[in-house]
Design a protein around this motif. Structure first.
Motif, mmCIF file in Angstrom:
data_model
loop_
_atom_site.group_PDB
_atom_site.id
_atom_site.type_symbol
_atom_site.label_atom_id
_atom_site.label_comp_id
_atom_site.label_asym_id
_atom_site.label_seq_id
_atom_site.Cartn_x
_atom_site.Cartn_y
_atom_site.Cartn_z
ATOM 1 N N ALA A 128 -1.114 13.087 13.954
ATOM 2 C CA ALA A 128 -2.140 13.955 13.555
ATOM 3 C C ALA A 128 -1.724 14.047 12.347
ATOM 4 O O ALA A 128 -3.571 13.810 11.793
ATOM 5 N N ARG A 129 -0.841 14.255 11.758
ATOM 6 C CA ARG A 129 -0.668 14.592 10.195
ATOM 7 C C ARG A 129 -0.887 13.230 9.277
ATOM 8 O O ARG A 129 -1.348 12.858 8.126
ATOM 9 N N CYS A 130 -1.048 12.795 10.016
ATOM 10 C CA CYS A 130 -0.231 11.263 9.531
ATOM 11 C C CYS A 130 -2.239 11.008 9.013
ATOM 12 O O CYS A 130 -2.728 10.370 8.043
ATOM 13 N N VAL A 131 -2.807 10.717 10.021
ATOM 14 C CA VAL A 131 -4.443 10.708 9.976
ATOM 15 C C VAL A 131 -5.146 11.758 8.869
ATOM 16 O O VAL A 131 -5.670 10.871 8.245
ATOM 17 N N LEU A 132 -4.585 12.556 8.888
ATOM 18 C CA LEU A 132 -5.168 13.459 7.598
ATOM 19 C C LEU A 132 -4.601 13.093 6.083
ATOM 20 O O LEU A 132 -4.763 13.838 4.853
ATOM 21 N N ILE A 133 -3.296 12.673 5.965
ATOM 22 C CA ILE A 133 -2.701 12.384 4.625
ATOM 23 C C ILE A 133 -3.630 11.025 4.183
ATOM 24 O O ILE A 133 -3.813 11.018 3.549
ATOM 25 N N ASP A 134 -3.823 10.044 5.618
ATOM 26 C CA ASP A 134 -4.468 8.875 5.301
ATOM 27 C C ASP A 134 -5.086 7.797 6.507
ATOM 28 O O ASP A 134 -4.596 7.253 6.597
ATOM 29 N N ALA A 145 6.471 13.100 1.891
ATOM 30 C CA ALA A 145 6.609 13.402 0.281
ATOM 31 C C ALA A 145 6.899 11.637 -0.129
ATOM 32 O O ALA A 145 7.128 11.880 -1.878
ATOM 33 N N ALA A 146 7.552 11.176 1.015
ATOM 34 C CA ALA A 146 7.937 9.547 -0.226
ATOM 35 C C ALA A 146 6.923 8.360 -0.532
ATOM 36 O O ALA A 146 5.823 8.834 -0.185
ATOM 37 N N ARG A 147 7.620 7.765 -1.793
ATOM 38 C CA ARG A 147 6.342 6.377 -2.204
ATOM 39 C C ARG A 147 7.300 5.328 -0.961
ATOM 40 O O ARG A 147 8.536 5.127 -1.270
ATOM 41 N N SER A 148 6.444 4.351 -0.980
ATOM 42 C CA SER A 148 6.801 3.725 -0.409
ATOM 43 C C SER A 148 7.727 2.265 -0.995
ATOM 44 O O SER A 148 7.392 2.132 -1.920
ATOM 45 N N SER A 153 3.969 -4.119 0.485
ATOM 46 C CA SER A 153 3.323 -3.332 -0.357
ATOM 47 C C SER A 153 3.251 -2.456 -1.675
ATOM 48 O O SER A 153 2.216 -1.950 -2.441
ATOM 49 N N ALA A 154 4.499 -2.969 -2.455
ATOM 50 C CA ALA A 154 4.484 -2.392 -3.677
ATOM 51 C C ALA A 154 3.906 -2.343 -4.698
ATOM 52 O O ALA A 154 3.209 -1.620 -5.270
ATOM 53 N N HIS A 155 2.764 -3.717 -4.482
ATOM 54 C CA HIS A 155 1.864 -4.393 -5.411
ATOM 55 C C HIS A 155 0.224 -3.425 -5.244
ATOM 56 O O HIS A 155 -0.433 -4.541 -5.455
ATOM 57 N N ASP A 156 0.284 -3.557 -3.765
ATOM 58 C CA ASP A 156 -1.366 -3.644 -3.510
ATOM 59 C C ASP A 156 -1.807 -2.716 -4.657
ATOM 60 O O ASP A 156 -1.979 -1.987 -5.164
ATOM 61 N N GLN A 157 -3.255 -3.342 -4.499
ATOM 62 C CA GLN A 157 -3.843 -2.425 -5.425
ATOM 63 C C GLN A 157 -5.596 -1.508 -4.081
ATOM 64 O O GLN A 157 -5.992 -2.135 -4.200
ATOM 65 N N THR A 158 -5.004 -0.959 -4.174
ATOM 66 C CA THR A 158 -5.405 0.270 -3.239
ATOM 67 C C THR A 158 -4.785 1.203 -3.563
ATOM 68 O O THR A 158 -4.154 1.661 -4.887
ATOM 69 N N THR A 159 -5.230 2.585 -3.177
ATOM 70 C CA THR A 159 -4.968 4.396 -3.509
ATOM 71 C C THR A 159 -3.373 4.641 -2.244
ATOM 72 O O THR A 159 -3.588 4.673 -1.291
ATOM 73 N N MET A 160 -2.479 4.374 -2.684
ATOM 74 C CA MET A 160 -1.325 4.378 -2.169
ATOM 75 C C MET A 160 -1.122 5.753 -2.074
ATOM 76 O O MET A 160 -0.733 6.608 -3.627
ATOM 77 N N LYS A 161 -0.645 6.969 -1.338
ATOM 78 C CA LYS A 161 -0.142 8.288 -1.604
ATOM 79 C C LYS A 161 0.760 8.303 -0.567
ATOM 80 O O LYS A 161 1.852 7.827 0.642
ATOM 81 N N PRO A 162 1.076 9.458 -1.371
ATOM 82 C CA PRO A 162 3.058 9.697 -0.580
ATOM 83 C C PRO A 162 2.741 9.621 1.400
ATOM 84 O O PRO A 162 1.646 10.212 1.199
ATOM 85 N N GLY A 163 3.783 9.306 1.973
ATOM 86 C CA GLY A 163 3.665 9.033 3.466
ATOM 87 C C GLY A 163 3.732 8.091 3.612
ATOM 88 O O GLY A 163 3.427 7.529 4.533
#
Length: 470
Positions: A128-134, A145-148, A153-163
């Motif tokens: 449930a918390r994951c879905v609410l993140i994105d 709070a971490a970055r992938s 996925s390091a250079h994906d052209q999309t909106t990457m959020k923490p977690g």
């Protein structure tokens, strides 16, 4: 270094790793030592003993002992009162789809086993918390709070959020979240996980599905990846054109391959089914009539669109479910190699096992009408572009055995599964059609658990098949 989910992990020396298996001598357990196991359930240990005693084939019994508890033994990284983090195996991230499926083999034990109750409650809360993140992401990190740092996925052209570990929009990811919650509710009647936060995430799922009907605009999601394989990206970030007919657009398939025509039919069928299930949980576990009504209304829209646009005719004139369509009348017939597939609709409870159109569809998928049907010296089965040509996915073979009532066909599936583990005692992502010692993903908990689940199922429905050496 983290491993790309689609990287080939061929293990050409597998027989040397387990010489006892190769020599046909006593099968030695491949489970971690008890002190090294990540999570313990007394009920699961009893189930291993119960079902294991019923399996006459020594190798299948050995594989069952190794595979059934693999999720608990190796992938449960943490469990608290309101959180659980379950990785997929060789990638230390939580996939919404995989983690849901990884716990499913233990559902029938959850009501009477406190460790399993805690695990299910924790994963439902984490998802449930994951879905609410994105809600558009398919995989998540343990630290929100971490970055992938996944190379893929390091250079994906999309909106990457923490977690977020990866952000491939797959309709089935959210369907599996709904299925985990509804299955747990039906199995236990436990209202504990169905908090206000869970209801908020359920509404986020409905909102995301509606955004991806794209009735007024293209929606907020965009994704492109720098990769030589076209299955890793989407045209202009949104995919090929569609006529908006009420179906949900899915940028990627359950195999993590990009869709060609954006309406993935098995995913839409699953969405309608799990939305109906959400309506039952919302009403039964929370008394939330508004959420139940929202879910049921959307399910009805998808069902109507499927009836109008979800089927096609093959060259012989037979009507089947299409794999992908675009709403303009164009359709593709093939099948994915995961659970969520045309072949898997009966297994997932989306079609009766004797439904004529599903039976025709499944038969066509397991034939040369499917361009990714693979036949070789080691057996036949379903493949797909994710891993490459000439590779068979055992997962699809296990699903076929689940879906069949034909003893001969089930035995044939079990033989292929037994004989293509390369002596490791585990189920892999894929194996080469002519040489099972070449395989991908030596540690793939979802596939291992699915095999264990099949054996538990057969112990209840067709125990005579287990009492004979295959």
């Amino acid at each position: 270094m983290l491993i790309d989910r689609r990287t080939m992990l061929f293990a050409t020396a597998a027989l040397a790793v387990h010489p006892a298996a190769a020599a046909g001598s006593m099968y030695v357990s491949q489970r971690p030592k008890p002190a090294d196991r990540k999570y313990h359930s007394p009920a699961v240990e009893r189930e291993i003993s119960r079902v294991g005693r019923m399996i006459a084939d020594p190798k299948l019994a050995w594989m069952f002992e190794n595979c059934y508890p693999n999720t608990l033994d190796t992938t449960v990284l943490s469990v608290t009162a309101d959180d659980a983090f379950v990785i997929t195996g060789d990638i230390p991230c939580l996939w919404l789809r995989d983690s849901s499926a990884q716990l499913r083999p233990f559902l029938h034990l959850a009501k009477r086993d406190k460790p399993l109750t805690a695990l299910f409650r924790g994963l439902i809360a984490r998802q449930a918390r994951c879905v609410l993140i994105d809600p558009y992401a398919n995989a998540f990190l343990q630290d929100p709070a971490a970055r992938s740092d996944l190379p893929s996925s390091a250079h994906d052209q999309t909106t990457m959020k923490p977690g977020v570990a990866e952000r491939k929009w797959e309709v089935d990811s959210l369907c599996y979240v709904l299925r985990l919650a509804s299955s747990y509710w039906r199995a236990t009647g436990d209202r504990t996980p169905f908090t206000a936060e869970w209801a908020q995430s359920a509404r986020a799922i409905i909102r995301t599905f509606r955004e991806q009907q794209r009735t007024t605009d293209a929606g907020p999601y965009r994704f492109q990846r720098r990769d030589i394989q076209p299955t890793e990206t989407q045209l202009w970030g949104v995919g090929n054109p569609t006529r908006k007919v009420g179906l949900i657009h899915s940028s990627f398939r359950p195999s993590d391959d990009a869709t060609i025509l954006p309406f993935l039919i098995p995913a839409n069928i699953f969405a309608a089914k799990t939305l109906r299930e959400l309506a039952e949980v919302a009403q039964g576990a929370r008394g939330d009539a508004d959420l139940a009504r929202e879910a049921a209304t959307l399910a009805g829209e998808i069902e109507a669109a499927l009836a109008a646009h979800g089927r096609m005719r093959l060259a012989d004139g037979s009507e089947v479910w299409a794999f992908e369509v675009d709403g303009f009348g164009n359709a593709l017939f093939l099948d994915d190699c995961c659970e969520l597939s045309l072949s898997g609709l009966s297994f997932l409870g989306c079609a009766p096992a004797d439904d004529p159109i599903w039976r025709r569809t499944e038969a066509a998928a397991w034939s040369d009408r499917n361009p990714w049907f693979v036949r070789g010296k080691a057996g036949e089965g379903l493949g797909g572009p994710h891993a490459g040509f000439d590779l068979i996915w055992p997962m699809a073979t296990i699903v076929r055995a689940f879906s069949s009532n034909d003893d001969t066909q089930i035995r044939a599936c079990l033989k292929v599964i037994r004989d293509t583990d390369a002596g490791t005692g585990f189920i892999h992502e894929t194996f080469h059609k002519d040489d099972p010692s070449k395989f991908t993903r030596p540690w793939f908990a979802w596939a291992n658990g699915l095999f264990g689940e099949l054996m538990v199922h057969l112990a209840s429905t067709k125990p005579h098949l287990l009492r004979a050496v295959i």
